[in-house]
Motif scaffolding. Sequence first.
Motif, PDB file in Angstrom:
ATOM      1  N   MET A 147       0.845  -1.186   0.000  1.00 28.79           N
ATOM      2  CA  MET A 147       0.000   0.000   0.000  1.00 28.79           C
ATOM      3  C   MET A 147       0.885   1.242   0.000  1.00 28.79           C
ATOM      4  SD  MET A 147      -3.001   1.153   2.730  1.00 28.79           S
ATOM      5  CE  MET A 147      -2.151   0.409   4.096  1.00 28.79           C
ATOM      6  N   THR A 148       0.552   2.203  -0.848  1.00 38.46           N
ATOM      7  CA  THR A 148       1.227   3.497  -0.820  1.00 38.46           C
ATOM      8  C   THR A 148       0.263   4.514  -0.227  1.00 38.46           C
ATOM      9  OG1 THR A 148       0.521   4.046  -3.061  1.00 38.46           O
ATOM     10  CG2 THR A 148       2.684   3.019  -2.829  1.00 38.46           C
ATOM     11  N   VAL A 149       0.815   5.400   0.590  1.00 40.87           N
ATOM     12  CA  VAL A 149       0.026   6.453   1.211  1.00 40.87           C
ATOM     13  C   VAL A 149       0.716   7.772   0.890  1.00 40.87           C
ATOM     14  CG1 VAL A 149      -0.880   7.404   3.364  1.00 40.87           C
ATOM     15  CG2 VAL A 149      -0.709   4.916   3.068  1.00 40.87           C
ATOM     16  N   THR A 150      -0.059   8.723   0.369  1.00 42.32           N
ATOM     17  CA  THR A 150       0.462  10.051   0.054  1.00 42.32           C
ATOM     18  C   THR A 150      -0.429  11.085   0.717  1.00 42.32           C
ATOM     19  OG1 THR A 150       1.200   9.261  -2.110  1.00 42.32           O
ATOM     20  CG2 THR A 150       1.082  11.641  -1.808  1.00 42.32           C
ATOM     21  N   VAL A 151       0.198  12.036   1.399  1.00 37.76           N
ATOM     22  CA  VAL A 151      -0.529  13.159   1.981  1.00 37.76           C
ATOM     23  C   VAL A 151      -0.097  14.400   1.214  1.00 37.76           C
ATOM     24  CG1 VAL A 151      -0.964  14.538   4.044  1.00 37.76           C
ATOM     25  CG2 VAL A 151      -0.649  12.051   4.241  1.00 37.76           C
ATOM     26  N   SER A 152      -1.072  15.124   0.686  1.00 36.77           N
ATOM     27  CA  SER A 152      -0.814  16.338  -0.087  1.00 36.77           C
ATOM     28  C   SER A 152      -1.557  17.505   0.536  1.00 36.77           C
ATOM     29  CB  SER A 152      -1.299  16.168  -1.532  1.00 36.77           C
ATOM     30  OG  SER A 152      -0.651  15.086  -2.152  1.00 36.77           O
ATOM     31  N   VAL A 153      -1.035  18.717   0.319  1.00 38.11           N
ATOM     32  CA  VAL A 153      -1.721  19.926   0.783  1.00 38.11           C
ATOM     33  C   VAL A 153      -1.956  20.851  -0.392  1.00 38.11           C
ATOM     34  CG1 VAL A 153      -0.843  19.801   3.133  1.00 38.11           C
ATOM     35  CG2 VAL A 153       0.413  21.099   1.428  1.00 38.11           C
ATOM     36  N   ARG A 154      -3.002  21.655  -0.280  1.00 39.07           N
ATOM     37  CA  ARG A 154      -3.327  22.613  -1.333  1.00 39.07           C
ATOM     38  C   ARG A 154      -2.529  23.886  -1.107  1.00 39.07           C
ATOM     39  NH1 ARG A 154      -6.870  22.801  -5.091  1.00 39.07           N
ATOM     40  NH2 ARG A 154      -8.179  21.175  -4.236  1.00 39.07           N
ATOM     41  N   VAL A 155      -1.762  24.268  -2.128  1.00 39.21           N
ATOM     42  CA  VAL A 155      -1.036  25.525  -2.138  1.00 39.21           C
ATOM     43  C   VAL A 155      -1.557  26.285  -3.343  1.00 39.21           C
ATOM     44  CG1 VAL A 155       1.212  26.658  -2.314  1.00 39.21           C
ATOM     45  CG2 VAL A 155       0.992  24.484  -1.066  1.00 39.21           C
ATOM     46  N   GLU A 156      -2.244  27.396  -3.062  1.00 38.41           N
ATOM     47  CA  GLU A 156      -2.974  28.144  -4.085  1.00 38.41           C
ATOM     48  C   GLU A 156      -3.970  27.190  -4.745  1.00 38.41           C
ATOM     49  OE1 GLU A 156      -0.200  30.325  -6.529  1.00 38.41           O
ATOM     50  OE2 GLU A 156       0.677  31.269  -4.777  1.00 38.41           O
ATOM     51  N   LYS A 157      -3.835  26.886  -6.020  1.00 38.66           N
ATOM     52  CA  LYS A 157      -4.803  25.996  -6.683  1.00 38.66           C
ATOM     53  C   LYS A 157      -4.209  24.630  -7.005  1.00 38.66           C
ATOM     54  CE  LYS A 157      -7.468  29.726  -8.700  1.00 38.66           C
ATOM     55  NZ  LYS A 157      -8.083  30.283  -9.891  1.00 38.66           N
ATOM     56  N   GLN A 158      -3.072  24.305  -6.403  1.00 35.08           N
ATOM     57  CA  GLN A 158      -2.372  23.075  -6.754  1.00 35.08           C
ATOM     58  C   GLN A 158      -2.189  22.187  -5.519  1.00 35.08           C
ATOM     59  OE1 GLN A 158       1.402  23.962  -8.522  1.00 35.08           O
ATOM     60  NE2 GLN A 158       1.566  21.983  -9.495  1.00 35.08           N
ATOM     61  N   MET A 159      -2.319  20.863  -5.702  1.00 34.88           N
ATOM     62  CA  MET A 159      -2.059  19.908  -4.621  1.00 34.88           C
ATOM     63  C   MET A 159      -0.590  19.517  -4.669  1.00 34.88           C
ATOM     64  SD  MET A 159      -4.831  19.517  -2.895  1.00 34.88           S
ATOM     65  CE  MET A 159      -4.767  17.988  -1.997  1.00 34.88           C
ATOM     66  N   ILE A 160       0.119  19.710  -3.540  1.00 30.88           N
ATOM     67  CA  ILE A 160       1.547  19.415  -3.437  1.00 30.88           C
ATOM     68  C   ILE A 160       1.738  18.240  -2.482  1.00 30.88           C
ATOM     69  CG2 ILE A 160       3.820  20.327  -2.813  1.00 30.88           C
ATOM     70  CD1 ILE A 160       2.520  21.844  -5.132  1.00 30.88           C
ATOM     71  N   PRO A 161       2.318  17.112  -2.946  1.00 30.52           N
ATOM     72  CA  PRO A 161       2.604  15.999  -2.030  1.00 30.52           C
ATOM     73  C   PRO A 161       3.634  16.433  -0.986  1.00 30.52           C
ATOM     74  CG  PRO A 161       2.839  15.332  -4.332  1.00 30.52           C
ATOM     75  CD  PRO A 161       2.693  16.813  -4.317  1.00 30.52           C
ATOM     76  N   VAL A 162       3.361  16.098   0.285  1.00 30.67           N
ATOM     77  CA  VAL A 162       4.309  16.441   1.344  1.00 30.67           C
ATOM     78  C   VAL A 162       4.833  15.213   2.093  1.00 30.67           C
ATOM     79  CG1 VAL A 162       3.537  18.809   1.699  1.00 30.67           C
ATOM     80  CG2 VAL A 162       2.431  16.973   2.951  1.00 30.67           C
ATOM     81  N   ILE A 163       4.069  14.152   2.104  1.00 27.05           N
ATOM     82  CA  ILE A 163       4.496  12.925   2.796  1.00 27.05           C
ATOM     83  C   ILE A 163       4.172  11.734   1.907  1.00 27.05           C
ATOM     84  CG2 ILE A 163       4.143  11.408   4.786  1.00 27.05           C
ATOM     85  CD1 ILE A 163       3.325  13.890   6.370  1.00 27.05           C
ATOM     86  N   GLY A 164       5.118  10.812   1.793  1.00 32.13           N
ATOM     87  CA  GLY A 164       4.890   9.581   1.052  1.00 32.13           C
ATOM     88  C   GLY A 164       5.332   8.386   1.862  1.00 32.13           C
ATOM     89  N   MET A 165       4.569   7.298   1.826  1.00 33.02           N
ATOM     90  CA  MET A 165       4.913   6.059   2.538  1.00 33.02           C
ATOM     91  C   MET A 165       4.665   4.866   1.632  1.00 33.02           C
ATOM     92  SD  MET A 165       3.363   6.508   6.357  1.00 33.02           S
ATOM     93  CE  MET A 165       1.841   7.328   5.924  1.00 33.02           C
ATOM     94  N   ASN A 166       5.508   3.851   1.771  1.00 34.01           N
ATOM     95  CA  ASN A 166       5.342   2.573   1.081  1.00 34.01           C
ATOM     96  C   ASN A 166       5.246   1.496   2.144  1.00 34.01           C
ATOM     97  OD1 ASN A 166       5.576   3.370  -1.733  1.00 34.01           O
ATOM     98  ND2 ASN A 166       7.665   3.932  -1.185  1.00 34.01           N
ATOM     99  N   LEU A 167       4.059   0.979   2.337  1.00 37.39           N
ATOM    100  CA  LEU A 167       3.813   0.003   3.394  1.00 37.39           C
ATOM    101  C   LEU A 167       3.660  -1.399   2.816  1.00 37.39           C
ATOM    102  CD1 LEU A 167       1.194   2.120   5.376  1.00 37.39           C
ATOM    103  CD2 LEU A 167       3.635   1.884   5.871  1.00 37.39           C
TER     104      LEU A 167
END
Length: 182
Positions: A147-167
């Motif tokens: 399983m891959t888990v990605t956490v992204s945040v919205r900066v202006e109008k774009q989603m930027i990945p900030v955390i990635g995990m490979n479980l």
Amino acid sequence: MIRAVLSAFLPLAAASAALGVTNIAAANEMDKKFFQQIEGEWVGPGEIVAGKYKGTKFTCSFTGSTPEVKVGMTLAGSCRVGVFTQKMSATVERGTGGYRGTFMDGAAGKGLDVVSGNVDGRRVVLGLNRAALKGAMIAKLSNDDAMTVTVSVRVEKQMIPVIGMNLKRVDGAAVGSIAQQQ
């Protein structure tokens, strides 16, 4: 004339309502099957890929579980950076207004609120909020044991990945494959 229109319309309306209930039940069953595949023990590396702590690597260990009655999941465990360990958890359940839950202790504490969600095949996308911060967590099953888990945040109008995990699953049995064989 009105009777003819009503007599033609009412069976169609009833059929449409029944079809809507059937579609909701089928969607709930598909979502439930996805979350059941998350059950078990998961471990793996992660990395902060943007922001102040970019490049920080960590290792996580989670236990996935599902509620008995409702549709949803909980991932609970911890992540370690060097000698420091931080408890981590995410809980989400489907209610009448859609998916709701918390990441850590929710926005009222030091975490995030889960404000929406959508299961699509082998992945779930959860909307995350904390005050002005908006983001998303995507958990995708590459196969029954990865399983891959990605956490992204919205900066202006774009989603930027900030955390990635490979479980990887470490409990030896993929719940989804057992359920599918029965």
